[in-house]
Each structure stands twice: as structure tokens, then as C-alpha cells.
Design a protein around this motif. Sequence first.
Motif, PDB file in Angstrom:
ATOM      1  N   GLY A 134      36.959  47.197  45.613  1.00 50.08           N
ATOM      2  CA  GLY A 134      37.729  46.088  45.053  1.00 50.08           C
ATOM      3  C   GLY A 134      37.559  46.024  43.548  1.00 50.08           C
ATOM      4  N   THR A 135      38.599  45.640  42.823  1.00 51.59           N
ATOM      5  CA  THR A 135      38.539  45.478  41.359  1.00 51.59           C
ATOM      6  C   THR A 135      39.319  44.225  40.966  1.00 51.59           C
ATOM      7  N   THR A 141      42.573  48.705  41.852  1.00 50.95           N
ATOM      8  CA  THR A 141      41.894  48.891  43.147  1.00 50.95           C
ATOM      9  C   THR A 141      42.417  50.141  43.845  1.00 50.95           C
ATOM     10  N   TYR A 145      40.156  53.361  44.488  1.00 48.83           N
ATOM     11  CA  TYR A 145      39.978  53.768  45.889  1.00 48.83           C
ATOM     12  C   TYR A 145      40.343  55.243  46.080  1.00 48.83           C
ATOM     13  N   PRO A 174      40.238  50.123  50.772  1.00 49.83           N
ATOM     14  CA  PRO A 174      40.501  49.216  49.650  1.00 49.83           C
ATOM     15  C   PRO A 174      40.340  47.757  50.083  1.00 49.83           C
ATOM     16  N   PHE A 176      41.582  44.315  48.579  1.00 52.34           N
ATOM     17  CA  PHE A 176      42.372  43.650  47.544  1.00 52.34           C
ATOM     18  C   PHE A 176      41.991  42.189  47.353  1.00 52.34           C
ATOM     19  N   ASP A 179      36.716  41.510  43.905  1.00 54.52           N
ATOM     20  CA  ASP A 179      36.779  42.053  42.544  1.00 54.52           C
ATOM     21  C   ASP A 179      35.616  43.010  42.245  1.00 54.52           C
TER      22      ASP A 179
END
Length: 233
Positions: A134-135, A141, A145, A174, A176, A179
Amino acid sequence: MLVVGIIIAVLALLLSFSVTLYVSISDAVRIKVGMFGIKLDVKSPEHDLKAAAKEAEKLEKEEQNALKKKKKKGGGKKKKTAAKPGSAGKQEEKDSFSDTVFLILNLIKSVFSPSLFVLRHTRLTGVYLDMAVGTESADKTALTYAGIGIAVSNTLAFLKSQIKVRVKHCSIRPDFTSDHITQQTHFKVKIRLGVIIWGGLGMLTNIIRSMFLKTKEEQTPTVNQIKEGVKDE
């Protein structure tokens, strides 16, 4: 003969046992080494805290000792100006540097072959990887990933081409809604005791051999040295 046979059998049995490195990575890295059913902490949060406390205590003692020495000495003595090194000093520095480089290269050569032998007989078992990527943004993301997935796949393929690898579980997905990256990873690195001893003996033998050859080369006069000796006579 019976006693000798028993001793050889016991030694063979001991050398067949594996030294196991237990690695676990989640919020912190934990490493344990085990043999004969005994496990010892090599790296863990608790171990790191103890090591940091010991290091801080050591530095504090060194500072106190340094202050005591300064008080005993009192006034500082005038520093003597060192003579500038001439051409002889520069030549010695060059020789010292070349000797250091030669020694490092010899050590690398000595360690390389036995290290490959140990690596080929290393086993990676119980590989478990569960990662959620996660980003800050959905686009980042997806890219992160994909990059991590390719890196993990290539790493496992390379390891499988070099050593025995047993993957228990491998999942990268991933996330979503998050973060940051979360993971739960653990695996075992197994090497037989006999392989470690044999590789260590190989390294030691190579190092001694390279040092002996270096000493022999230093003791053997070169052609230029022989010519100079003849001229002096």
C-alpha cells in the motif's frame, strides 16, 4: 579398530547435523541460530536494546577514563612538528598501498571458491511470504506492487538455480486502503556442520598458501636486484 570405527561413526553423525538460521521479518527483524535443538538469539529487538545499552555504557566509561587522564596530565604539552616526508616516504606509502591491495585481492580469491562450495550446499526451506503493498496513491500502489512482484519472482528464480529452495507460501497483493507496506516473512537457512567446517578449512588453507607465496616472492631476489648487486661488486 572397534574404538576407531565408533569414533569415526560419531564424528560422521555430528558432521551430518545441520546448523539452522531462523529468520523472521515483520515489524522487526528476528534472527536465531539453532543446532542440536538449541536456539540462540542473534538479532531481535530485545537483543538490539541490550547491545545498545552495553555500547552506551562502554562509551561512557571511555569518556570518563579520558577525562581522568586529561586531569592527571594537567597542561598540554607542545606538539612537535613532524618532518615532511621526502621521496623515500612517498615511495614507502606507494609500496604499502600496493601491498594492501595485493593482500585484499588474495583474501578475496582465497575466500571465493570455498564460499561457493558452502553456498551450493545451502538449503532454504519453509519460505513463507505474505505481503500487502500500500502507498499514498492508487497509481503508486499499482506500480510498487508490480515492481515488488517482479523482484521477488526473479530473486526466487535465481536462488532456485543456485541452491535448494522450498517455498511454503508466497502471496503479494495490492492494498489500496493502506498507505504502507505490511509483511510477514520467515524462512530457514540450513547448512550441514561438515560443509561449514570443510569450507572454513578451505578458506584457511588458501589464505595460508597465499601468504606463504607472498613471503616467498619477497624473499626471492628479482632480476633487477641481482643486476644491482653485481654492479655494486
